[in-house]
Structures are given as C-alpha cells and as structure tokens.
Scaffold this motif. Structure first.
Motif, PDB file in Angstrom:
ATOM      1  N   LYS A  10       0.810  -1.233   0.000  1.00  0.00           N
ATOM      2  CA  LYS A  10       0.000   0.000   0.000  1.00  0.00           C
ATOM      3  C   LYS A  10       0.840   1.279   0.000  1.00  0.00           C
ATOM      4  O   LYS A  10       0.333   2.351   0.265  1.00  0.00           O
ATOM      5  N   GLU A  11       2.134   1.146  -0.308  1.00  0.00           N
ATOM      6  CA  GLU A  11       3.009   2.316  -0.411  1.00  0.00           C
ATOM      7  C   GLU A  11       2.844   2.955  -1.787  1.00  0.00           C
ATOM      8  O   GLU A  11       2.585   2.270  -2.775  1.00  0.00           O
ATOM      9  N   GLU A  12       3.034   4.266  -1.851  1.00  0.00           N
ATOM     10  CA  GLU A  12       3.002   4.950  -3.137  1.00  0.00           C
ATOM     11  C   GLU A  12       4.389   4.905  -3.766  1.00  0.00           C
ATOM     12  O   GLU A  12       5.400   4.943  -3.059  1.00  0.00           O
ATOM     13  N   PHE A  13       4.428   4.828  -5.115  1.00  0.00           N
ATOM     14  CA  PHE A  13       5.690   4.760  -5.823  1.00  0.00           C
ATOM     15  C   PHE A  13       5.532   5.329  -7.221  1.00  0.00           C
ATOM     16  O   PHE A  13       4.418   5.489  -7.719  1.00  0.00           O
ATOM     17  N   GLU A  14       6.659   5.644  -7.839  1.00  0.00           N
ATOM     18  CA  GLU A  14       6.685   6.098  -9.226  1.00  0.00           C
ATOM     19  C   GLU A  14       7.184   4.959 -10.093  1.00  0.00           C
ATOM     20  O   GLU A  14       7.960   4.130  -9.643  1.00  0.00           O
ATOM     21  N   GLY A  15       6.751   4.944 -11.341  1.00  0.00           N
ATOM     22  CA  GLY A  15       7.237   3.906 -12.234  1.00  0.00           C
ATOM     23  C   GLY A  15       6.558   3.963 -13.584  1.00  0.00           C
ATOM     24  O   GLY A  15       5.792   4.875 -13.875  1.00  0.00           O
ATOM     25  N   ARG A  16       6.859   2.996 -14.411  1.00  0.00           N
ATOM     26  CA  ARG A  16       6.238   2.898 -15.726  1.00  0.00           C
ATOM     27  C   ARG A  16       4.721   2.929 -15.600  1.00  0.00           C
ATOM     28  O   ARG A  16       4.166   2.631 -14.544  1.00  0.00           O
ATOM     29  N   ARG A  17       4.100   3.184 -16.706  1.00  0.00           N
ATOM     30  CA  ARG A  17       2.642   3.276 -16.724  1.00  0.00           C
ATOM     31  C   ARG A  17       1.999   1.935 -16.337  1.00  0.00           C
ATOM     32  O   ARG A  17       0.986   1.905 -15.655  1.00  0.00           O
ATOM     33  N   ASN A  18       2.582   0.822 -16.772  1.00  0.00           N
ATOM     34  CA  ASN A  18       1.996  -0.490 -16.502  1.00  0.00           C
ATOM     35  C   ASN A  18       2.581  -1.188 -15.267  1.00  0.00           C
ATOM     36  O   ASN A  18       2.261  -2.331 -14.995  1.00  0.00           O
ATOM     37  N   LYS A  19       3.424  -0.509 -14.514  1.00  0.00           N
ATOM     38  CA  LYS A  19       4.017  -1.115 -13.320  1.00  0.00           C
ATOM     39  C   LYS A  19       2.985  -1.130 -12.193  1.00  0.00           C
ATOM     40  O   LYS A  19       2.347  -0.125 -11.911  1.00  0.00           O
ATOM     41  N   LYS A  20       2.817  -2.291 -11.542  1.00  0.00           N
ATOM     42  CA  LYS A  20       1.800  -2.431 -10.501  1.00  0.00           C
ATOM     43  C   LYS A  20       2.371  -2.487  -9.093  1.00  0.00           C
ATOM     44  O   LYS A  20       1.693  -2.157  -8.137  1.00  0.00           O
ATOM     45  N   PHE A  21       3.608  -2.968  -8.966  1.00  0.00           N
ATOM     46  CA  PHE A  21       4.199  -3.175  -7.641  1.00  0.00           C
ATOM     47  C   PHE A  21       5.433  -2.300  -7.476  1.00  0.00           C
ATOM     48  O   PHE A  21       6.154  -2.039  -8.434  1.00  0.00           O
ATOM     49  N   CYS A  22       5.707  -1.918  -6.225  1.00  0.00           N
ATOM     50  CA  CYS A  22       6.849  -1.039  -5.974  1.00  0.00           C
ATOM     51  C   CYS A  22       8.180  -1.774  -6.113  1.00  0.00           C
ATOM     52  O   CYS A  22       9.162  -1.191  -6.551  1.00  0.00           O
ATOM     53  N   THR A  23       8.227  -3.047  -5.755  1.00  0.00           N
ATOM     54  CA  THR A  23       9.459  -3.833  -5.846  1.00  0.00           C
ATOM     55  C   THR A  23       9.140  -5.251  -6.311  1.00  0.00           C
ATOM     56  O   THR A  23       7.990  -5.701  -6.249  1.00  0.00           O
ATOM     57  N   VAL A  24      10.161  -5.964  -6.722  1.00  0.00           N
ATOM     58  CA  VAL A  24      10.008  -7.376  -7.101  1.00  0.00           C
ATOM     59  C   VAL A  24       9.592  -8.179  -5.873  1.00  0.00           C
ATOM     60  O   VAL A  24       8.785  -9.107  -5.963  1.00  0.00           O
ATOM     61  N   SER A  25      10.115  -7.835  -4.713  1.00  0.00           N
ATOM     62  CA  SER A  25       9.775  -8.525  -3.479  1.00  0.00           C
ATOM     63  C   SER A  25       8.278  -8.403  -3.179  1.00  0.00           C
ATOM     64  O   SER A  25       7.627  -9.388  -2.827  1.00  0.00           O
ATOM     65  N   CYS A  26       7.721  -7.213  -3.337  1.00  0.00           N
ATOM     66  CA  CYS A  26       6.285  -7.011  -3.120  1.00  0.00           C
ATOM     67  C   CYS A  26       5.466  -7.806  -4.129  1.00  0.00           C
ATOM     68  O   CYS A  26       4.439  -8.396  -3.788  1.00  0.00           O
ATOM     69  N   LYS A  27       5.919  -7.834  -5.361  1.00  0.00           N
ATOM     70  CA  LYS A  27       5.226  -8.596  -6.401  1.00  0.00           C
ATOM     71  C   LYS A  27       5.203 -10.082  -6.035  1.00  0.00           C
ATOM     72  O   LYS A  27       4.159 -10.737  -6.125  1.00  0.00           O
ATOM     73  N   ASN A  28       6.348 -10.616  -5.620  1.00  0.00           N
ATOM     74  CA  ASN A  28       6.433 -12.031  -5.243  1.00  0.00           C
ATOM     75  C   ASN A  28       5.563 -12.346  -4.032  1.00  0.00           C
ATOM     76  O   ASN A  28       4.865 -13.365  -4.004  1.00  0.00           O
ATOM     77  N   GLN A  29       5.602 -11.492  -3.019  1.00  0.00           N
ATOM     78  CA  GLN A  29       4.777 -11.701  -1.829  1.00  0.00           C
ATOM     79  C   GLN A  29       3.296 -11.725  -2.182  1.00  0.00           C
ATOM     80  O   GLN A  29       2.542 -12.576  -1.708  1.00  0.00           O
ATOM     81  N   TYR A  30       2.879 -10.804  -3.024  1.00  0.00           N
ATOM     82  CA  TYR A  30       1.482 -10.700  -3.430  1.00  0.00           C
ATOM     83  C   TYR A  30       1.036 -11.971  -4.151  1.00  0.00           C
ATOM     84  O   TYR A  30       0.015 -12.571  -3.825  1.00  0.00           O
ATOM     85  N   HIS A  31       1.813 -12.405  -5.137  1.00  0.00           N
ATOM     86  CA  HIS A  31       1.432 -13.582  -5.918  1.00  0.00           C
ATOM     87  C   HIS A  31       1.544 -14.875  -5.103  1.00  0.00           C
ATOM     88  O   HIS A  31       0.729 -15.788  -5.283  1.00  0.00           O
ATOM     89  N   ASN A  32       2.515 -14.964  -4.204  1.00  0.00           N
ATOM     90  CA  ASN A  32       2.619 -16.130  -3.324  1.00  0.00           C
ATOM     91  C   ASN A  32       1.396 -16.239  -2.414  1.00  0.00           C
ATOM     92  O   ASN A  32       0.870 -17.330  -2.194  1.00  0.00           O
ATOM     93  N   GLU A  33       0.939 -15.118  -1.891  1.00  0.00           N
ATOM     94  CA  GLU A  33      -0.250 -15.098  -1.035  1.00  0.00           C
ATOM     95  C   GLU A  33      -1.495 -15.486  -1.826  1.00  0.00           C
ATOM     96  O   GLU A  33      -2.330 -16.258  -1.349  1.00  0.00           O
ATOM     97  N   GLU A  34      -1.612 -14.992  -3.045  1.00  0.00           N
ATOM     98  CA  GLU A  34      -2.740 -15.361  -3.916  1.00  0.00           C
ATOM     99  C   GLU A  34      -2.734 -16.869  -4.173  1.00  0.00           C
ATOM    100  O   GLU A  34      -3.772 -17.514  -4.119  1.00  0.00           O
ATOM    101  N   TYR A  35      -1.572 -17.424  -4.484  1.00  0.00           N
ATOM    102  CA  TYR A  35      -1.439 -18.859  -4.744  1.00  0.00           C
ATOM    103  C   TYR A  35      -1.797 -19.667  -3.504  1.00  0.00           C
ATOM    104  O   TYR A  35      -2.516 -20.664  -3.580  1.00  0.00           O
ATOM    105  N   ARG A  36      -1.299 -19.223  -2.349  1.00  0.00           N
ATOM    106  CA  ARG A  36      -1.576 -19.915  -1.085  1.00  0.00           C
ATOM    107  C   ARG A  36      -3.077 -19.921  -0.796  1.00  0.00           C
ATOM    108  O   ARG A  36      -3.642 -20.938  -0.411  1.00  0.00           O
ATOM    109  N   ASN A  37      -3.737 -18.797  -1.017  1.00  0.00           N
ATOM    110  CA  ASN A  37      -5.177 -18.711  -0.761  1.00  0.00           C
ATOM    111  C   ASN A  37      -5.973 -19.570  -1.740  1.00  0.00           C
ATOM    112  O   ASN A  37      -6.948 -20.218  -1.358  1.00  0.00           O
TER     113      ASN A  37
END
Length: 120
Positions: A10-37
C-alpha cells in the motif's frame, strides 16, 4: 508522473505506466499469497496425506505383517478417511493406499499395513 499504490504494501511509488508493484519482493509476496489462498484446501489435504503416510511407514517398520488395532493408528494421528487410491492385489485383497503404503481392514477393527512393492 502520477504516483501509484502498491497492492501488496500500500506504499506509493513512481514507475512505468503499466508497473503495478513497488518492488520485485512485493510482487512475489502478493502472488505467493494469492497462490496460497487459491490452493489452501489442497495444501491441507496433502498435509493429512503425508502425516498418514508417515504413520503407516513408521508402524510398518515395527509391526510388519501383524494386525494392529485401528485405534493405535488413530492415537498416532492417523485419519483413515484420507487416502490416495484403492489397490486390488492379485490375490483378490483390496488395500486402501496412501501413495506406496497402504492398509486393509480385517475383523474387529484390526488393520494390516503393506507397502506396494510387497503386495504386487
């Protein structure tokens, strides 16, 4: 450039127009949690199957072909409702299998534990 909000932290960040996550770590955590659920039920069933398998293998080392009361297995945490398949031996006996180890119920809630290579 417009600030975006990371769906994971839920942190704000700058990036490409299609970038969804602030870091690769956040992206991995998000998708791992989705998979686990999404696979929660499968993980729980596999946990029970592995526990049943371990119990049968451990007790097979001790009892071999001797009959064991089902309540001894259940005292170790065995749940007879969870198994992977049924196996019909060439001798006509039917075994409830958990991967390569299984059991057949005899009289008076006694069970015989077998390993698949010994049955076939």
């Amino acid at each position: 450039m417009k600030l975006k909000t990371c769906p994971n932290c839920k942190e704000e960040f700058e990036g490409r127009r299609n970038k969804k996550f602030c870091t690769v770590s956040c992206k991995n955590q998000y998708h791992n949690e989705e998979y686990r659920n999404a696979n929660h039920a499968v993980f729980n069933i596999n946990k029970v199957l592995n526990k049943n398998r371990t119990i049968l293998k451990d007790l097979f080392k001790v009892y071999r072909s001797s009959a064991i009361p089902l309540n001894i297995l259940e005292a170790h945490g065995f749940n007879p409702r969870y198994h992977t398949h049924l196996f019909n031996a060439p001798s006509g006996e039917r075994y409830t299998m958990i991967y390569e180890v299984g059991f057949k119920t005899a009289f008076d809630n006694q069970v015989h534990i077998v390993e698949l290579d010994e049955v076939a």
